[in-house]
Write an enzyme that holds these catalytic residues in place. Structure first.
Site, PDB file in Angstrom:
ATOM      1  N   CYS A  22       0.841  -1.217   0.000  1.00 19.17           N
ATOM      2  CA  CYS A  22       0.000   0.000   0.000  1.00 19.17           C
ATOM      3  C   CYS A  22       0.870   1.260   0.000  1.00 19.17           C
ATOM      4  O   CYS A  22       1.837   1.351   0.756  1.00 19.17           O
ATOM      5  CB  CYS A  22      -0.906  -0.023   1.227  1.00 19.17           C
ATOM      6  SG  CYS A  22      -2.023   1.396   1.280  1.00 19.17           S
TER       7      CYS A  22
ATOM      8  N   CYS B 140       0.534   4.761   6.880  1.00 21.93           N
ATOM      9  CA  CYS B 140      -0.099   4.579   8.200  1.00 21.93           C
ATOM     10  C   CYS B 140       0.882   3.824   9.107  1.00 21.93           C
ATOM     11  O   CYS B 140       1.253   2.675   8.807  1.00 21.93           O
ATOM     12  CB  CYS B 140      -1.405   3.814   8.070  1.00 21.93           C
ATOM     13  SG  CYS B 140      -2.498   4.510   6.803  1.00 21.93           S
TER      14      CYS B 140
ATOM     15  N   CYS C 136       0.490   0.009  10.318  1.00 25.18           N
ATOM     16  CA  CYS C 136      -0.071  -1.010   9.415  1.00 25.18           C
ATOM     17  C   CYS C 136       0.983  -1.910   8.772  1.00 25.18           C
ATOM     18  O   CYS C 136       1.953  -1.439   8.161  1.00 25.18           O
ATOM     19  CB  CYS C 136      -0.896  -0.321   8.328  1.00 25.18           C
ATOM     20  SG  CYS C 136      -1.738  -1.511   7.258  1.00 25.18           S
TER      21      CYS C 136
ATOM     22  N   CYS D 203     -16.837  -8.488   5.540  1.00 27.37           N
ATOM     23  CA  CYS D 203     -16.137  -7.234   5.242  1.00 27.37           C
ATOM     24  C   CYS D 203     -14.890  -7.523   4.398  1.00 27.37           C
ATOM     25  O   CYS D 203     -14.029  -8.299   4.806  1.00 27.37           O
ATOM     26  CB  CYS D 203     -15.749  -6.560   6.551  1.00 27.37           C
ATOM     27  SG  CYS D 203     -14.826  -5.043   6.301  1.00 27.37           S
TER      28      CYS D 203
ATOM     29  N   CYS E 138     -19.712  -5.291   3.625  1.00 29.45           N
ATOM     30  CA  CYS E 138     -18.939  -4.098   3.966  1.00 29.45           C
ATOM     31  C   CYS E 138     -17.658  -4.168   3.146  1.00 29.45           C
ATOM     32  O   CYS E 138     -17.115  -5.256   2.954  1.00 29.45           O
ATOM     33  CB  CYS E 138     -18.610  -4.113   5.457  1.00 29.45           C
ATOM     34  SG  CYS E 138     -17.603  -2.710   5.990  1.00 29.45           S
TER      35      CYS E 138
ATOM     36  N   CYS F 128     -19.229   2.831   8.457  1.00 33.22           N
ATOM     37  CA  CYS F 128     -18.509   2.136   9.525  1.00 33.22           C
ATOM     38  C   CYS F 128     -17.227   2.943   9.729  1.00 33.22           C
ATOM     39  O   CYS F 128     -16.389   2.996   8.824  1.00 33.22           O
ATOM     40  CB  CYS F 128     -18.194   0.705   9.092  1.00 33.22           C
ATOM     41  SG  CYS F 128     -17.108  -0.171  10.246  1.00 33.22           S
TER      42      CYS F 128
ATOM     43  N   ARG G  23     -18.013  -1.853  17.795  1.00 27.62           N
ATOM     44  CA  ARG G  23     -17.344  -3.151  17.577  1.00 27.62           C
ATOM     45  C   ARG G  23     -15.996  -3.213  18.289  1.00 27.62           C
ATOM     46  O   ARG G  23     -15.144  -2.333  18.104  1.00 27.62           O
ATOM     47  CB  ARG G  23     -17.138  -3.400  16.075  1.00 27.62           C
ATOM     48  CG  ARG G  23     -16.458  -4.745  15.799  1.00 27.62           C
ATOM     49  CD  ARG G  23     -16.394  -5.093  14.306  1.00 27.62           C
ATOM     50  NE  ARG G  23     -17.695  -4.933  13.707  1.00 27.62           N
ATOM     51  CZ  ARG G  23     -17.979  -4.046  12.749  1.00 27.62           C
ATOM     52  NH1 ARG G  23     -17.032  -3.283  12.262  1.00 27.62           N
ATOM     53  NH2 ARG G  23     -19.183  -3.942  12.277  1.00 27.62           N
TER      54      ARG G  23
HETATM   55  N1  SAM Z   1      -6.637   0.526   3.081  1.00 22.19           N
HETATM   56  C1  SAM Z   1      -7.909   0.887   3.536  1.00 22.19           C
HETATM   57  C2  SAM Z   1      -7.853   2.136   4.382  1.00 22.19           C
HETATM   58  O1  SAM Z   1      -7.026   2.222   5.288  1.00 22.19           O
HETATM   59  O2  SAM Z   1      -8.676   3.020   4.162  1.00 22.19           O
HETATM   60  C3  SAM Z   1      -8.661  -0.181   4.249  1.00 22.19           C
HETATM   61  C4  SAM Z   1      -7.999  -1.209   5.120  1.00 22.19           C
HETATM   62  S1  SAM Z   1      -7.250  -0.649   6.627  1.00 22.19           S
HETATM   63  C5  SAM Z   1      -6.371  -2.075   7.115  1.00 22.19           C
HETATM   64  C6  SAM Z   1      -8.616  -0.505   7.748  1.00 22.19           C
HETATM   65  C7  SAM Z   1      -8.326  -0.071   9.160  1.00 22.19           C
HETATM   66  O3  SAM Z   1      -7.745  -1.136   9.896  1.00 22.19           O
HETATM   67  C8  SAM Z   1      -7.380   1.075   9.394  1.00 22.19           C
HETATM   68  O4  SAM Z   1      -7.977   2.320   9.170  1.00 22.19           O
HETATM   69  C9  SAM Z   1      -7.020   0.897  10.846  1.00 22.19           C
HETATM   70  O5  SAM Z   1      -7.936   1.599  11.691  1.00 22.19           O
HETATM   71  C10 SAM Z   1      -7.174  -0.606  11.069  1.00 22.19           C
HETATM   72  N2  SAM Z   1      -5.870  -1.251  11.305  1.00 22.19           N
HETATM   73  C11 SAM Z   1      -4.909  -1.480  10.385  1.00 22.19           C
HETATM   74  N3  SAM Z   1      -3.846  -2.089  10.940  1.00 22.19           N
HETATM   75  C12 SAM Z   1      -4.134  -2.270  12.247  1.00 22.19           C
HETATM   76  C13 SAM Z   1      -3.435  -2.846  13.357  1.00 22.19           C
HETATM   77  N4  SAM Z   1      -2.212  -3.351  13.235  1.00 22.19           N
HETATM   78  N5  SAM Z   1      -4.048  -2.875  14.562  1.00 22.19           N
HETATM   79  C14 SAM Z   1      -5.279  -2.349  14.697  1.00 22.19           C
HETATM   80  N6  SAM Z   1      -5.991  -1.787  13.691  1.00 22.19           N
HETATM   81  C15 SAM Z   1      -5.416  -1.736  12.492  1.00 22.19           C
HETATM   82  C1  DTB Z   2     -11.371  -1.884  11.244  1.00 22.17           C
HETATM   83  O1  DTB Z   2     -11.592  -0.848  11.899  1.00 22.17           O
HETATM   84  N1  DTB Z   2     -10.699  -2.938  11.716  1.00 22.17           N
HETATM   85  C2  DTB Z   2     -10.563  -3.951  10.698  1.00 22.17           C
HETATM   86  C3  DTB Z   2     -11.484  -3.402   9.570  1.00 22.17           C
HETATM   87  N2  DTB Z   2     -11.775  -2.087  10.011  1.00 22.17           N
HETATM   88  C4  DTB Z   2     -11.051  -3.466   8.171  1.00 22.17           C
HETATM   89  C5  DTB Z   2      -9.154  -4.187  10.319  1.00 22.17           C
HETATM   90  C6  DTB Z   2      -8.300  -4.628  11.483  1.00 22.17           C
HETATM   91  C7  DTB Z   2      -6.951  -4.901  10.955  1.00 22.17           C
HETATM   92  C8  DTB Z   2      -6.016  -5.394  11.976  1.00 22.17           C
HETATM   93  C9  DTB Z   2      -4.632  -5.522  11.444  1.00 22.17           C
HETATM   94  C10 DTB Z   2      -4.407  -6.604  10.445  1.00 22.17           C
HETATM   95  O2  DTB Z   2      -4.945  -7.732  10.615  1.00 22.17           O
HETATM   96  O3  DTB Z   2      -3.622  -6.371   9.534  1.00 22.17           O
HETATM   97 FE1  SF4 Z   3      -2.812   1.157   3.414  1.00 22.51          FE
HETATM   98 FE2  SF4 Z   3      -2.771  -0.003   5.802  1.00 22.51          FE
HETATM   99 FE3  SF4 Z   3      -3.095   2.622   5.626  1.00 22.51          FE
HETATM  100 FE4  SF4 Z   3      -5.091   0.974   4.810  1.00 22.51          FE
HETATM  101  S1  SF4 Z   3      -4.326   1.214   6.894  1.00 22.51           S
HETATM  102  S2  SF4 Z   3      -4.293   2.809   3.758  1.00 22.51           S
HETATM  103  S3  SF4 Z   3      -3.872  -0.725   4.016  1.00 22.51           S
HETATM  104  S4  SF4 Z   3      -1.263   1.473   4.998  1.00 22.51           S
END
Ligand code: SAM
Ligand code: DTB
Ligand code: SF4
Length: 336
Positions: free
Chosen positions: A68, A72, A75, A112, A143, A203, A276
């Site tokens: 990506c 973030c 992530c 989702c 979702c 959401c 949630r």
């Molecule tokens: N890429 C898209 C975006 O960020 O808009 C969608 C997927 S992203 C993984 C969705 C959400 O997952 C993020 O906004 C964040 O709040 C959550 N998330 C991602 N990595 C995480 C982690 N290691 N622990 C907890 N929440 C996480």
């Molecule tokens: C959200 O708030 N939590 C979910 C969903 N939206 C997409 C994602 C959690 C991701 C946790 C980190 C991972 O498994 O990579």
């Molecule tokens: Fe990309 Fe992860 Fe950020 Fe979603 S949360 S935009 S997958 S870096």
């Protein structure tokens, strides 16, 4: 401070359910209530709007993983960090549907689908629209979370029958740029508006445990509660540890009681929203999750993995809900 909150709320009793004018002092005053008072209040509001013995069960699938372009700092999927994750292409529809069927059989009512994109390309969006229509055909709620959307893309997803779009604010306005620099909070709010305008349910939530202060956590809730309309779903993620990302340097898992207080404040600020317990349940004891349910949490992700990180095993969740006498499907006496 507590008295001021009570006075303002008692004057607004009829509109309390839909207030979008919360200020931080009110959230702080609620958060500081004696624990029994806070839980009683959250639970009372919860019972006005929900069956307190019901918990929604959602299942997650990463339909396009890693690589990506966003940065973030929490992530595993960001290309900016070396997290050891292998990037994959968009999954085939048949594999997505097969996974959704298994999730349905395992008790999930919502499916989702998440993609590690800054924003979807139109031709990829068409493929996701096909997946949405097919998953809906299984009788599940749908979702997706695909990053930023244009108004036209949101309209296209609505046309495909999408129920919810997940797009998180992630943290408070003050802490935001310590975590993400490649897109702004305003960008996110714009996407949320496009989703709302298209008639898709929102959401939207965030993450705790990234080194933020309690004030940031409350600031995030106030931000969510003051959106033009409350998100129908509010995911509260506890940061799931990922090696190689910047958040590691400052992450500190919140005190469990502080987490329960935060859930209770979310319930009071957004009385009709489904709250949630999202990522991070793997670190929570059964007792902590039970307290979170008492405080107003009423949805979980089920399944052994989230996107790239772990979630509690199905047996553990089934046992927890059974011991609590909570149901995941309306009309069931408990989770089998
Ligand atoms: N890429 C898209 C975006 O960020 O808009 C969608 C997927 S992203 C993984 C969705 C959400 O997952 C993020 O906004 C964040 O709040 C959550 N998330 C991602 N990595 C995480 C982690 N290691 N622990 C907890 N929440 C996480
Ligand atoms: C959200 O708030 N939590 C979910 C969903 N939206 C997409 C994602 C959690 C991701 C946790 C980190 C991972 O498994 O990579
Ligand atoms: Fe990309 Fe992860 Fe950020 Fe979603 S949360 S935009 S997958 S870096």
């Amino acid at each position: 401070m507590v008295h001021a909150v009570a006075a303002k709320e008692s004057n607004n009793r009829d509109v309390e359910a839909v207030r979008t004018d919360w200020d931080r002092a009110e959230a702080e005053a609620l958060y500081a209530l004696p624990f029994p008072d806070l839980i009683f209040r959250a639970q009372s509001i919860h019972r006005e709007h929900f069956d307190p013995n019901h918990v929604e069960t959602a299942s997650l699938l990463s339909i396009k993983t890693g690589g990506c372009p966003e940065d973030c700092g929490y992530c595993a999927q960001s290309a900016h960090y070396d997290t050891g994750l292998k990037a994959t292409r968009l999954m085939d529809k048949a594999d997505v549907i097969a996974t959704a069927e298994r999730a349905k059989d395992a008790g999930a009512t919502r499916f989702c689908m998440a993609a590690a994109w800054r924003n979807p390309k139109d031709r990829d969006l068409e493929k996701v629209c096909d997946m949405v229509s097919a998953v809906k055909g299984l009788g599940m709620e749908t979702c997706v979370t695909l990053g930023m959307l244009t108004p036209g893309q949101a309209a296209r997803l609505a046309e495909a029958g999408l129920d919810f779009y997940n797009h998180n604010v992630d943290t408070s306005p003050e802490f935001y740029d310590k975590i993400i620099t490649t897109r702004t909070l305003e960008d996110r709010i714009d996407t949320l508006a496009h989703v709302r305008d298209a008639g898709i349910k929102v959401c939207c939530g965030g993450i705790v445990g990234m080194g933020e202060r309690v004030d940031d956590r409350l600031g995030m809730l106030v931000l969510l509660a003051n959106l033009p309309a409350h998100p129908e779903s509010v995911p509260i993620n506890l940061w799931n540890e990922v090696k190689g990302v910047p958040v590691n340097d400052s992450a500190e898992r919140p005190d469990p009681i502080a987490l329960v207080r935060l859930i209770a404040v979310a319930r009071i600020l957004m009385p009709k929203s489904v709250v949630r317990l999202s990522a991070g349940r793997q670190y929570m004891t059964d007792e902590l999750q039970a307290l979170c349910f008492l405080a107003g949490a009423n949805s979980i992700f089920i399944g052994d993995v989230l996107l790239t990180t772990k979630n509690p095993q199905r047996d553990r969740d089934a046992s927890l809900l059974q011991r609590l006498g909570m149901r995941s499907q309306l009309g069931q006496s408990h989770v089998a």
